[in-house]
Design an enzyme around this catalytic site. Structure first.
Site, short mmCIF file in Angstrom:
data_model
loop_
_atom_site.label_atom_id
_atom_site.label_comp_id
_atom_site.label_asym_id
_atom_site.label_seq_id
_atom_site.Cartn_x
_atom_site.Cartn_y
_atom_site.Cartn_z
N ASP A 123 0.82 -1.22 0.00
CA ASP A 123 0.00 0.00 0.00
C ASP A 123 0.85 1.27 0.00
O ASP A 123 2.06 1.22 0.19
CB ASP A 123 -0.98 0.01 1.19
CG ASP A 123 -0.33 -0.44 2.50
OD1 ASP A 123 0.91 -0.35 2.62
OD2 ASP A 123 -1.07 -0.87 3.40
N ASP A 182 -7.27 -2.87 14.09
CA ASP A 182 -8.67 -3.16 13.71
C ASP A 182 -8.77 -4.42 12.85
O ASP A 182 -9.82 -4.69 12.26
CB ASP A 182 -9.30 -1.95 13.00
CG ASP A 182 -8.61 -1.63 11.67
OD1 ASP A 182 -7.64 -2.33 11.29
OD2 ASP A 182 -9.06 -0.68 10.99
N HIS A 231 -7.07 -5.15 10.07
CA HIS A 231 -6.89 -5.02 8.61
C HIS A 231 -5.61 -5.71 8.13
O HIS A 231 -4.63 -5.80 8.86
CB HIS A 231 -6.90 -3.55 8.16
CG HIS A 231 -5.77 -2.70 8.65
ND1 HIS A 231 -5.91 -1.37 8.94
CD2 HIS A 231 -4.45 -2.97 8.88
CE1 HIS A 231 -4.76 -0.87 9.32
NE2 HIS A 231 -3.85 -1.82 9.30
N GLU A 287 -9.62 -2.11 5.33
CA GLU A 287 -10.29 -1.78 6.58
C GLU A 287 -11.57 -2.61 6.71
O GLU A 287 -12.02 -3.24 5.74
CB GLU A 287 -10.64 -0.28 6.56
CG GLU A 287 -9.43 0.64 6.39
CD GLU A 287 -8.56 0.76 7.64
OE1 GLU A 287 -8.44 -0.24 8.39
OE2 GLU A 287 -8.00 1.84 7.87
P1 PGA Z 1 2.29 -1.71 12.52
O1 PGA Z 1 1.21 -1.67 11.37
O2 PGA Z 1 3.29 -2.74 12.15
O3 PGA Z 1 2.89 -0.34 12.55
O4 PGA Z 1 1.57 -2.07 13.77
C1 PGA Z 1 0.66 -2.85 10.90
C2 PGA Z 1 -0.57 -2.59 10.05
O5 PGA Z 1 -1.25 -1.57 10.26
O6 PGA Z 1 -0.86 -3.40 9.19
#
Ligand code: PGA
Length: 264
Positions: A72, A141, A143, A148
């Site tokens: 992304d 959350d 994702h 999302e």
């Molecule tokens: P993070 O992000 O490794 O900074 O916790 C992971 C994500 O949002 O997929």
């Protein structure tokens, strides 16, 4: 789905790095075709990337025949900004390994036609031969990539709108100011990830425990898009003990027993 539980984030990160390295080497031993790798950003993969860099520098691994696609990128954020995922990937991985620049693919969040950019990305993944391995993380959350809650489990690369939750969590990279966090991103879809031959999701720390519990023990649901991994023949969730903290004790023990039996 396989669940690998390690004592801490360091051990979990190393497990993933060695799995990726072994997969790259295994394909190189039998084929000239490039290894197609999906990559993620965030705090979680940094130690895994550090170990991959160490292996490359030690001459034990090469990315010369690896083609990578990142999952992304924010919409509207200049690539040279330190918070862009372009910057992140070069800072934490690409500047330190031997992957040819032309093999690196990251969505362009500044493209004039964002839909065309997403469509071209999907085509490029297919043209490269499809993912051999996709390495992802999980949001608080639930994702995977920026898929999302309410993302279709059949989704493909597209423009997505970030939830308030994600904007709040990611504001730590933007001076803790939620107004500075882009509201939209380009993201591979759930189906794009599931198209990989193997999917590895790494989650560490207690903040991920709830999302991990829902992804593993809950129903497959668009509310927790990592749960779609339940429908993948070769999906692996790698966690440290704190991220496994909300799993049922019986399930936790079972995952440990499966690993012990396989290593016997
Ligand atoms: P993070 O992000 O490794 O900074 O916790 C992971 C994500 O949002 O997929």
């Amino acid at each position: 789905m396989k669940v690998i539980i390690r004592n801490d984030a360091h051990e979990a990160s190393l497990w993933v790095a060695h799995r990726i390295a072994d997969a790259i080497k295994a394909k190189a031993a039998v084929s000239d075709k490039p290894f197609v790798l999906g990559l993620c950003t965030g705090s979680t993969p940094i130690e895994t990337y550090a170990e991959l860099i160490r292996l490359v520098k030690a001459g034990e691994l090469s990315f010369k025949n690896v083609v990578s696609f990142n999952m992304d990128e924010y919409v509207g954020l200049p690539v040279e900004y330190p918070e862009s995922y372009h910057s992140f990937m070069f800072r934490y991985l690409f500047d330190h390994i031997d992957e040819p620049k032309e093999n690196i693919h990251i969505l362009n969040g500044l493209a004039e036609d964002l839909d065309a950019e997403c469509e071209a990305y999907e085509k490029a993944i297919v043209k490269a031969g499809g993912f051999d391995l996709f390495f992802g993380g999980i949001g608080e959350d639930g994702h995977i990539a920026f898929n999302e809650p309410f993302s279709s489990l059949q989704s493909r690369t597209r423009v997505v709108t970030l939830t308030e939750d994600t904007i709040r969590v990611n504001s730590r990279f933007f001076d803790d100011d939620i107004n500075k966090v882009p509201k939209q991103a380009l993201s591979v879809g759930v189906a794009t990830v599931l198209g990989a031959k193997e999917v590895i999701v790494l989650a560490t720390g207690p903040k991920k425990a709830r999302a991990i519990q829902q992804s593993i023990e809950g129903p497959m649901s668009h509310m927790v898009t990592v749960s779609a991994l339940q429908n993948h023949p070769d999906g692996i969730i790698v966690v440290d003990d704190p991220a496994a903290g909300e799993l049922k004790v019986n399930n936790y023990r079972y995952f440990k027993a499966v690993e012990a039996a396989e290593n016997r």
